[in-house]
Design a protein around this motif. Sequence first.
Motif, PDB file in Angstrom:
ATOM      1  N   ASN A 102      69.150  21.444   8.318  1.00 27.75           N
ATOM      2  CA  ASN A 102      69.044  21.507   9.781  1.00 27.75           C
ATOM      3  C   ASN A 102      67.997  20.552  10.343  1.00 27.75           C
ATOM      4  O   ASN A 102      68.259  19.896  11.363  1.00 27.75           O
ATOM      5  CB  ASN A 102      68.759  22.941  10.214  1.00 27.75           C
ATOM      6  CG  ASN A 102      69.963  23.850  10.001  1.00 27.75           C
ATOM      7  OD1 ASN A 102      71.089  23.367   9.891  1.00 27.75           O
ATOM      8  ND2 ASN A 102      69.731  25.141   9.916  1.00 27.75           N
ATOM      9  N   PRO A 103      66.793  20.441   9.753  1.00 28.75           N
ATOM     10  CA  PRO A 103      65.865  19.421  10.270  1.00 28.75           C
ATOM     11  C   PRO A 103      66.434  18.006  10.191  1.00 28.75           C
ATOM     12  O   PRO A 103      66.157  17.167  11.057  1.00 28.75           O
ATOM     13  CB  PRO A 103      64.634  19.579   9.366  1.00 28.75           C
ATOM     14  CG  PRO A 103      64.710  20.980   8.877  1.00 28.75           C
ATOM     15  CD  PRO A 103      66.167  21.268   8.711  1.00 28.75           C
ATOM     16  N   ALA A 104      67.253  17.757   9.158  1.00 29.54           N
ATOM     17  CA  ALA A 104      67.887  16.441   9.060  1.00 29.54           C
ATOM     18  C   ALA A 104      68.882  16.247  10.201  1.00 29.54           C
ATOM     19  O   ALA A 104      68.978  15.153  10.774  1.00 29.54           O
ATOM     20  CB  ALA A 104      68.589  16.303   7.706  1.00 29.54           C
ATOM     21  N   TYR A 105      69.630  17.318  10.539  1.00 27.33           N
ATOM     22  CA  TYR A 105      70.537  17.240  11.690  1.00 27.33           C
ATOM     23  C   TYR A 105      69.771  16.888  12.966  1.00 27.33           C
ATOM     24  O   TYR A 105      70.181  16.020  13.742  1.00 27.33           O
ATOM     25  CB  TYR A 105      71.250  18.573  11.883  1.00 27.33           C
ATOM     26  CG  TYR A 105      72.374  18.847  10.915  1.00 27.33           C
ATOM     27  CD1 TYR A 105      73.254  17.846  10.540  1.00 27.33           C
ATOM     28  CD2 TYR A 105      72.559  20.118  10.383  1.00 27.33           C
ATOM     29  CE1 TYR A 105      74.291  18.103   9.651  1.00 27.33           C
ATOM     30  CE2 TYR A 105      73.591  20.380   9.487  1.00 27.33           C
ATOM     31  CZ  TYR A 105      74.453  19.357   9.128  1.00 27.33           C
ATOM     32  OH  TYR A 105      75.477  19.617   8.251  1.00 27.33           O
ATOM     33  N   VAL A 106      68.675  17.582  13.183  1.00 24.89           N
ATOM     34  CA  VAL A 106      67.901  17.370  14.408  1.00 24.89           C
ATOM     35  C   VAL A 106      67.385  15.937  14.482  1.00 24.89           C
ATOM     36  O   VAL A 106      67.429  15.296  15.548  1.00 24.89           O
ATOM     37  CB  VAL A 106      66.737  18.381  14.489  1.00 24.89           C
ATOM     38  CG1 VAL A 106      65.823  18.063  15.670  1.00 24.89           C
ATOM     39  CG2 VAL A 106      67.275  19.804  14.608  1.00 24.89           C
ATOM     40  N   GLN A 107      66.922  15.407  13.339  1.00 27.92           N
ATOM     41  CA  GLN A 107      66.445  14.031  13.336  1.00 27.92           C
ATOM     42  C   GLN A 107      67.579  13.030  13.580  1.00 27.92           C
ATOM     43  O   GLN A 107      67.382  12.002  14.232  1.00 27.92           O
ATOM     44  CB  GLN A 107      65.743  13.719  12.012  1.00 27.92           C
ATOM     45  CG  GLN A 107      64.400  14.409  11.852  1.00 27.92           C
ATOM     46  CD  GLN A 107      63.431  14.052  12.954  1.00 27.92           C
ATOM     47  OE1 GLN A 107      63.317  12.887  13.361  1.00 27.92           O
ATOM     48  NE2 GLN A 107      62.720  15.052  13.455  1.00 27.92           N
ATOM     49  N   LEU A 108      68.783  13.348  13.087  1.00 28.20           N
ATOM     50  CA  LEU A 108      69.932  12.491  13.386  1.00 28.20           C
ATOM     51  C   LEU A 108      70.262  12.526  14.873  1.00 28.20           C
ATOM     52  O   LEU A 108      70.567  11.491  15.481  1.00 28.20           O
ATOM     53  CB  LEU A 108      71.140  12.948  12.572  1.00 28.20           C
ATOM     54  CG  LEU A 108      71.203  12.506  11.105  1.00 28.20           C
ATOM     55  CD1 LEU A 108      72.379  13.182  10.403  1.00 28.20           C
ATOM     56  CD2 LEU A 108      71.338  10.990  10.996  1.00 28.20           C
ATOM     57  N   PHE A 109      70.208  13.726  15.467  1.00 25.76           N
ATOM     58  CA  PHE A 109      70.471  13.841  16.906  1.00 25.76           C
ATOM     59  C   PHE A 109      69.485  12.993  17.697  1.00 25.76           C
ATOM     60  O   PHE A 109      69.863  12.273  18.638  1.00 25.76           O
ATOM     61  CB  PHE A 109      70.376  15.295  17.346  1.00 25.76           C
ATOM     62  CG  PHE A 109      71.342  16.224  16.655  1.00 25.76           C
ATOM     63  CD1 PHE A 109      72.531  15.744  16.137  1.00 25.76           C
ATOM     64  CD2 PHE A 109      71.059  17.574  16.512  1.00 25.76           C
ATOM     65  CE1 PHE A 109      73.432  16.586  15.500  1.00 25.76           C
ATOM     66  CE2 PHE A 109      71.937  18.419  15.872  1.00 25.76           C
ATOM     67  CZ  PHE A 109      73.129  17.927  15.360  1.00 25.76           C
TER      68      PHE A 109
END
Length: 832
Positions: A102-109
């Motif tokens: 999830n933190p990786a998702y947020v950084q991609l966003f």
Amino acid sequence: MALEHVNTQSDLLPGYRLVLHWNDSECEPGKGITILYDLLYNPPQKIMLLGPGCSTVTTTIAEAAKMWNLIVMSYGSSSPALSDRKRFTTFFRTHPSANLNNPAYVQLFKHYGWTKINIIQEAEEVFVSNVEDLERLCKIANIDIVTRQSFLKDPSEAVRNLNRSDARIIVGLFYETPARKVFCEAYKNNLYGKRVVWLIIGWYADNWFEVLDPSVNCTADELRVALEGHLTTESLQRNLNNVTTISGMSTDDFFAALHPKLKGSPQQTPGYVESPLAYDAVWAIAIAFNRTIIELAKHGKLLEDFTYSDEFTKGVLYDSMQNTTFEGVSGRVSFTSEGDRIAETQIEQMHNGVYSILGFYDPYKDVINFRAGFKEHWVGGKHPRDETQMIQQLRTLDRFLFWSMVSLAAFGILLAICCLIFNITHRMRRLIQMSHPNTNNLMLIGIMLCLVTVFLLGLESDNVQNKENDRDRFFSPDNLYPWLCQARVWILMIGFTLSYGSMFAKIWNVHRLSTLAKKESKREARKSAGRGSFRTTTFSEIRTFSSLVQTQKVESWQLYSVVGALLAMDVLLLALWTGINPMRMEPHKFPPEEAKDTEDDVEYEPLLEQCVSTNDTIWMGVIFAYKGLFLIFGLFLAYETRSVKIKELNDSRFVGMSIYNVVVLCIITAPVTLIINKQHNAKFAFVALSIMFCCFLSMGVIFVPKVLEIYRRKKGDHNDSKKLDDSLPSREEEEKHQKLLAENEELKKQIQEKEEKVKILNERVRQRAAERARLTKEQEAANSKEEPPQPNRISPPRQTIAAEVARDDRHSDSALPSSTDDPSGLNSIHEL
């Protein structure tokens, strides 16, 4: 293979050998708990549990294992629910939690500027917990989750809902088999391509979309089309540095040793992706056992003495596992206080059916390290937007229109200055003095202020960036725009009051003086009637009224006081408005318009700058009511005095004509402006032309006759005794004059008819008199033969006839009977 390598290490678990008793739960929680009971109640004594590989089974096993003081080590369970230490007190795993993605998702966003996402999930506990954690992180990062869809077996309705909500950035959380169904429905609903990007789990097999699945009604090629450009995230399951690990092998050595042991290709082998995690899980257990043996020896205990009720040994084994850290083939192995594995997240992208590594998320630094030289592959050449890009586009005035109106207004100001100079230069001439030049000067100043407003109405602020139209705008600083809004209202209202108020003051005084003159004229007429004068003297009354009006005196202070009173009311009203509800700039948003180039997924949102204020409707209503009454009253006065001329105000009739034009234009302009309020070019052109037309017309009507009259005469001739409009009789005087001429002609005809009748009557009277004289002579002759003459017997009739004739001669022509009268008068004459 891991057990073989561990048991060959002489310095690890000396005197012990790891033995694995296993069975397949087939990812069924019920079957898994049955196998657990069989293992626990059948010898030998179990010290630790390895597995299961499915989160659904692990949830049941890990929650029950604490009842037997058993430590559970899982190599394939990623459910975030397993991080609950209060519920799963003895659980550890080498597979990172799904929440770690999830933190990786947020950084991609954040990297791609996506602030609106959509989620579709399978209705499993692992994914429910994962979505809840993702929602928490998105809320912290100010990322909106537009819609969240879930499904149990059939994802078709959930995918259709995403399509209806115009989803662009979609996070998918589901297992491999449902994933094929989801993307089949995405293909059918056209939920893919240059406007859509999918982010899904990355621990599927590389060829998962090519697996033949009877439940999926799509071909592999159709799935490949729907999956083009999608992103995957998975916790890193191999050591990227390819260093020698605790087992003495590098990651490449591990896979080289593993492949010969596989019965089929790696892509077709279940659990192949998690194999490094399972390998490191066995090594973690061995290391924890080794530490526990050493620690128990300090207390005089042995590891093999462990029982399911041994709390002490369980505690020592738990601490040993918690402190275990080593370099494994899956990367650095260590555990958090919740028993979760800490690992980097690998980000991949599919291009032409092949996954390529995009970069890695570092959980320690909370950043994504993109691979050098890697090029992203997006359908359409650039990454999709989270929604149709809305570009605010300020609607500005057409440059040609603006400068055209400003040029005309500048020309009008120049003409007003010329008229002002003319008025001052010829102020000593009687013609100019009789028009009250100072009042006309006030009118010219007001006209110039109104024309300045045309320029102010075209100024625009710089608060909305619009690079395409910057060259077409005439900017005013954003922080000064509220002052510009106030200046427009103040200057226009004061200019209108000075110009129209000056004309109103003149027409007001003309009406006042004409009213006084009418009263005086009526008083004189009543006095004449009382003296017995003949009443039908209409023309003389008109002459009396006209002479009274033209001799009235108009003082300049009377005009100034009217203009000053009107100006004071404006200043008071504007001061209250500015102090209570000051004006500000507020853009009005129009419905979005699609861009001409639809490939860019862009819509333009037109904006129109408007000056507004709190309760501006009330303030504008008050101003319109006040000015409306002002205009209507001026129109009434102009109509009432349309035929009045005053020597002290020799241009009053021209002022009245100007008032007519101003009122008509204002009545037309106000409602039309409200109707076209959102059409900025049309509104500006209409208002500007209305202002300029009023100004030009007023100057032309009032000053052009003066200029022509002054320069018509010879240079140096100051004989201005003749007024400007003496040669122009009024319409009322013309009508009365024509009426008098018609009455005069009618009276002449009547007099002529009566004179003819008088002649006829006189002739008949003479004939009767001659006849009677003849009869009298005959009678006298006859009587003279018989009797003595009696002269007194005939005298009374003669006197009567003479009296009648004399009375007829004395009567005026109006006393004679007309041709339609009863002819009894003639009969009496015949009788006589």
